[in-house]
Design an enzyme around this catalytic site. Structure first.
Site, PDB file in Angstrom:
ATOM      1  N   TYR A 141      24.866  -3.883   4.862  1.00  0.00           N
ATOM      2  CA  TYR A 141      23.413  -4.134   4.905  1.00  0.00           C
ATOM      3  C   TYR A 141      22.736  -3.477   6.112  1.00  0.00           C
ATOM      4  CZ  TYR A 141      24.319  -7.742   1.371  1.00  0.00           C
ATOM      5  OH  TYR A 141      24.706  -8.399   0.237  1.00  0.00           O
ATOM      6  N   LYS A 189      38.748  -6.891   0.777  1.00  0.00           N
ATOM      7  CA  LYS A 189      39.115  -6.044  -0.364  1.00  0.00           C
ATOM      8  C   LYS A 189      40.071  -4.978   0.191  1.00  0.00           C
ATOM      9  CE  LYS A 189      38.540  -4.894  -4.728  1.00  0.00           C
ATOM     10  NZ  LYS A 189      39.079  -5.715  -5.818  1.00  0.00           N
ATOM     11  N   ASP A 221      37.686 -10.676  -5.206  1.00  0.00           N
ATOM     12  CA  ASP A 221      37.582 -11.026  -6.632  1.00  0.00           C
ATOM     13  C   ASP A 221      38.374 -12.298  -6.938  1.00  0.00           C
ATOM     14  OD1 ASP A 221      39.584  -9.322  -5.830  1.00  0.00           O
ATOM     15  OD2 ASP A 221      39.535  -8.032  -7.591  1.00  0.00           O
ATOM     16  N   ASP A 245      27.614 -12.971   1.464  1.00  0.00           N
ATOM     17  CA  ASP A 245      26.329 -13.190   0.804  1.00  0.00           C
ATOM     18  C   ASP A 245      26.569 -13.674  -0.625  1.00  0.00           C
ATOM     19  OD1 ASP A 245      23.694 -13.123   0.093  1.00  0.00           O
ATOM     20  OD2 ASP A 245      23.486 -10.944   0.116  1.00  0.00           O
ATOM     21  N   ASP A 249      26.406 -17.761  -2.126  1.00  0.00           N
ATOM     22  CA  ASP A 249      25.487 -18.151  -3.200  1.00  0.00           C
ATOM     23  C   ASP A 249      26.257 -18.756  -4.373  1.00  0.00           C
ATOM     24  OD1 ASP A 249      23.262 -17.494  -1.819  1.00  0.00           O
ATOM     25  OD2 ASP A 249      22.440 -16.127  -3.324  1.00  0.00           O
TER      26      ASP A 249
END
Ligand SMILES: NC(=O)c1ccc[n+]([C@@H]2O[C@H](COP(=O)([O-])OP(=O)(O)OC[C@H]3O[C@@H](n4cnc5c(N)ncnc54)[C@H](O)[C@@H]3O)[C@@H](O)[C@H]2O)c1
Length: 368
Positions: A141, A189, A221, A245, A249
Site C-alpha cells: 500500500y 506467502k 490462503d 487488511d 475484515d
C-alpha cells in the site's frame, strides 16, 4: 494519573459513538480518580467541509501532543465524488502515517449472547478469541513505484519492507501473545514472495527471545480457510499490511456485528489511535441507533495499551459483558430476547455498570 485525549469524531455516526467513548472515559476517571482532559478536532468529511482538507494541520499537531487519540469514523456519500487526495479516508491514512502507528491490533471475540448472529455455525465460532496484529505502514500500500506504464498498457505496484519494519511488528505480536494464550500464527506467502521469505526468517530469529510463546507459520490462503473452519484455534495472528487488511475484515464478520469490534493502531512507545472497526454508517446516522460498544471496547484498549491501566480496562470490558448478559442490546445485534435500547441508552447502561461496581467496592472498603 493525568492523560490528555484528542477526540476525532469524524462523520456519520462518528460523533455519536465518540460521545459514548468520552462518557465512558469520564466514568473511568471518576471511579479511579484519574484526570482525563479532552480536545476535539476535525478529520475526514467534516474537515473537508470546514478546512478543505481531510487532515488539517492543527488536527495533526494536537494528535502529536496527545497521550491517546480516539477516532469515530470518516466518510459518506457526500464526499464520494471528490478526487483521491480529498477523500475522507485520506485523513485516516494520513494521521496513522503522521503518528508513525505501524501496528494495527484487532481483537475478535465471540460473545456468548451473539453467537446466533454469526454467519458460521454457533459451535464453530463459539470460544473464538483472537487478535490480528497487522503491519500498517509498509508493504504494497505504500511501496514505490506504483504507476501505469506503456501508455496505460501495463501497471506496477511495489511490495517492499525493511527488515527493521518486520522486526518491530513481530516483536509486538510476541509481546501481545505473552499476555494472552502464548501462541503466534505468522501468516505469509513464503512459497511465492521474497518479502514473505524474509518475514519468516525474522519470525524464526525473534522467537528465541520469547521462549514461552509457541509459533507456527501458515500461508495466507490456508489462514483464510482456517478462519472460517476453526477460528477458535487462533490466538495471535501476525501478518503484513495487505494480508492483514483482508484477514481482519474476514475475521470481523465472525462475531455477527460490526458494532462490537474495537481496534487500535499503536507504535513502540505506546501512543495510539483507537477506533471502532465499523465505518460512518450513513444509513443510521443521527437516529441514535449506532451501537457504541465497539467504541467503548476501543476505549478499553486505549486504557490498556496507551495508559497501562489494566484494571480500568478490565472494568470497562466487564461492564460490556454484564450489560449484554443482562439482555440489553442495540438494534444491529438482532437478539431474539432481551430489551432493545438506543445507542445512547446502551452507553448509559455500560456507564451505570462501571459506577455500580464502584459503589459496591466502596461499600466493601467501608466494611474492611
Ligand atoms: N474507519 C473508518 O472510518 C471507516 C471504515 C469503513 C468504512 N468507512 C466509510 O464509512 C462509509 C460507510 O461505509 P459502509 O456502509 O461500507 O460500512 P459501515 O461500517 O459504515 O456500515 C455497514 C453496515 O453496518 C451498520 N453499522 C456499522 N456500524 C454500526 C454500529 N456501530 N451500530 C449499528 N450498525 C452499524 C451500518 O448501518 C451499515 O448497515 C463509507 O464512506 C466508508 O468509506 C469508514
Amino acid at each position: 494519573m493525568k492523560k490528555h485525549i484528542v477526540l476525532l469524531p469524524g462523520d456519520g455516526i462518528g460523533p455519536e459513538v465518540t460521545k459514548a467513548a468520552k462518557q465512558v472515559l469520564e466514568a473511568v476517571a471518576g471511579r479511579y480518580q484519574h484526570t482525563f482532559t479532552f480536545e476535539s478536532h476535525d478529520i475526514g468529511g467534516a474537515a473537508i467541509d470546514q478546512h478543505e482538507t481531510p487532515l488539517p494541520e492543527d488536527t495533526v499537531e494536537a494528535c502529536k501532543k496527545a497521550d491517546g487519540v480516539f477516532l469515530g469514523a470518516v466518510g459518506g456519500p457526500k464526499w464520494d465524488q471528490l478526487p483521491g487526495h480529498m477523500r475522507p479516508e485520506k485523513g485516516l491514512l494520513g494521521i496513522r502515517k503522521q503518528l508513525g502507528l505501524f501496528a494495527n491490533l484487532r481483537p475478535v471475540q465471540a460473545f456468548q449472547q451473539l453467537l446466533h448472529a454469526s454467519p458460521l455455525k454457533e459451535e464453530v465460532v463459539a470460544g473464538s478469541d483472537l487478535l490480528i496484529v497487522r503491519e500498517l505502514t509498509g508493504g504494497l500500500y505504500f511501496g514505490e513505484p506504483r504507476e501505469r506504464r506503456d501508455n496505460g498498457q501495463s501497471v506496477v505496484d511495489t511490495l517492499s519492507y525493511k527488515r527493521s519494519e518486520i522486526e518491530r511488528i513481530v516483536e509486538k505480536a510476541f509481546e501481545s501473545a505473552q499476555v494472552r494464550r502464548k501462541h503466534v500464527t505468522s501468516v505469509d506467502k513464503a512459497n511465492v514472495l521474497e518479502s514473505s521469505r524474509m518475514w519468516r526468517e525474522v519470525v524464526e530469529e525473534k522467537k528465541a527471545d520469547y521462549p514461552d510463546v509457541e509459533v507456527e507459520h501458515m500461508l495466507v490462503d490456508a489462514a483464510a480457510m482456517r478462519l472460517v473452519t476453526n477460528p477458535s484455534s487462533f490466538d495471535v495472528i501476525v501478518t503484513e499490511n495487505m494480508f492483514g487488511d483482508i484477514l481482519s475484515d474476514e475475521a470481523s464478520v465472525l462475531t455477527g456485528s460490526l458494532g462490537m469490534l474495537p481496534s487500535a493502531s499503536v507504535r513502540q512507545d505506546g501512543v495510539g489511535l483507537y477506533e471502532p472497526v465499523h465505518g460512518s454508517a450513513p444509513d443510521i446516522a443521527g437516529e441514535n441507533k449506532a451501537n457504541p460498544l465497539a467504541s467503548i471496547l476501543s476505549v478499553a484498549m486505549m486504557l490498556k495499551h496507551s495508559f497501562g491501566m489494566h484494571e480500568e480496562a478490565e472494568t470497562v470490558e466487564a461492564a460490556v459483558h454484564e450489560v449484554l448478559h443482562s439482555g440489553f442490546h442495540t438494534a444491529d445485534l438482532q437478539l431474539k430476547d432481551g430489551v432493545e435500547v438506543s445507542g445512547s441508552q446502551m452507553a448509559s447502561k455500560v456507564i451505570e455498570q462501571i459506577s455500580a461496581n464502584d459503589t459496591t467496592e466502596n461499600i466493601m472498603r467501608c466494611y474492611v
